[in-house]
Design an enzyme around this catalytic site. Structure first.
Site: not given
Length: 336
Positions: A16-17, A21-23, A158
């Site tokens: 997911t995501g 970025g990281i995903g 967050y």
């Protein structure tokens, strides 16, 4: 029942995501290592582009457009993996959003929206994944943060969401282990990572957000995630600063409070005014980049994480360098 994880090149991963970025870094790295990937995010044009890129490079990939805060969207992702790939072996809960601002300044609806993505997205994905992985085993990898163990001012909600992710992940792990489910549950806790994270954050301040240094490469987190897909680890810290902050929070919380109060407000804000808003709180930001813009900051690799993930190789290298140094010193002594 013991957890048995397949080699990465034999796995199907749901990520997911996966549109930035990281995903995105994880999806690209997994595909290049031979894994099949199902990319999940809200941004269909970017997902379509990345999927075409992976297939053009010889990999296997599909995508599902989904909002992780909606359980039915993630169920569709699981059903798609089962229908087209026969199932999945690792589920990566990576999607997340951020807000910069004081807790009393942020609208309640924005706080709620952040939790829908950061916390309920992890809950939805983990429970759907566990229901499938009970049959044959596999891994659930959840993205926590340095802020899972230590809250940051200006990123209060967050931090709260990542504390909640840690609590949920730890409880899920214990429940699955108690019933003997062959599922590994790992929490990855990165420090500041050089993705478009600050560019995508909803900003209530009068300055451009920035990550307090040090800032590490997204690829280090991707490697940690893929390592967890093949090795049943409880936690992985990415960046030595994440490990240090966690230890300080456990052993000297009030000292860390005072240090944070003195330094972490200014350290998270640039001097200039904010850029035009492009946050992804409610809609995708649409840039499809692994790396973000971090002017004036060095985005560096994490030697600490490399050592944690490869302790034997690191020990061997240290031994070789030690022997080489000893030989050099011995030769110098003989010449004398």
């Amino acid at each position: 029942m013991a957890v048995h994880l397949k080699p990465l090149h034999e796995q199907t991963l749901v990520i997911t995501g996966a549109s930035s970025g990281i995903g995105l870094a994880t999806a690209l790295m997994a595909a290049r290592r031979g894994a099949t990937v199902l990319l999940v995010a809200r941004d269909e044009p970017v997902l379509e582009q990345v999927t075409r890129q992976i297939v053009a490079e010889g990999g296997q990939a599909m995508y599902v457009v989904a909002d992780v805060g909606r359980r039915e969207d993630l169920q569709l992702a699981a059903d798609t993996a089962i229908e087209h790939f026969g199932g999945f072996d690792t589920w990566v809960n990576n999607a997340g959003v951020a807000i910069w601002g004081g807790l009393e300044d942020v609208r309640e609806r924005d706080h709620q929206r952040l939790f829908e993505t950061n916390f309920w997205g992890v809950v939805n994905g983990s429970l759907i994944a566990a229901a499938h992985l009970r049959r044959h085993g596999g891994a659930i990898v959840n993205l926590g943060s340095l802020t899972s163990d230590r809250a940051l001012p200006l990123q209060g909600m967050y931090s709260a969401s990542k504390h909640a992710v840690k609590g949920f992940t730890d409880a899920l792990r214990m429940e699955l282990e108690e019933e003997g489910a062959p599922i590994s549950v790992t929490l990855v806790k990165p420090a500041g990572i050089g993705t478009p994270f600050t560019e995508h954050a909803k900003n209530y301040t009068e300055h451009e957000p920035r990550l307090p240094p040090p800032v590490y490469r997204p690829e280090d987190v991707a490697r940690a995630i893929l390592h967890a897909a093949g090795h049943p680890l409880r936690d992985i810290f990415v960046g030595s600063s994440s490990k240090l902050m966690s230890a300080a929070a456990a052993h000297a919380p009030r000292c860390l409070d005072r240090f944070s109060e003195r330094t972490l407000f200014d350290a998270q804000l640039r001097d200039g005014p904010p850029q035009p808003p492009s946050d992804n709180l409610y809609e995708p930001a649409g840039n499809g980049r692994v790396h973000g813009r971090h002017p004036g900051q060095v985005v560096r690799p994490s030697l600490y994480t490399h050592v944690v993930l490869h302790p034997r190789a690191t020990a061997l290298m240290a031994t070789v360098f030690g022997l080489a140094a000893a030989c050099a010193l011995g030769g110098r002594s003989l010449r004398r």
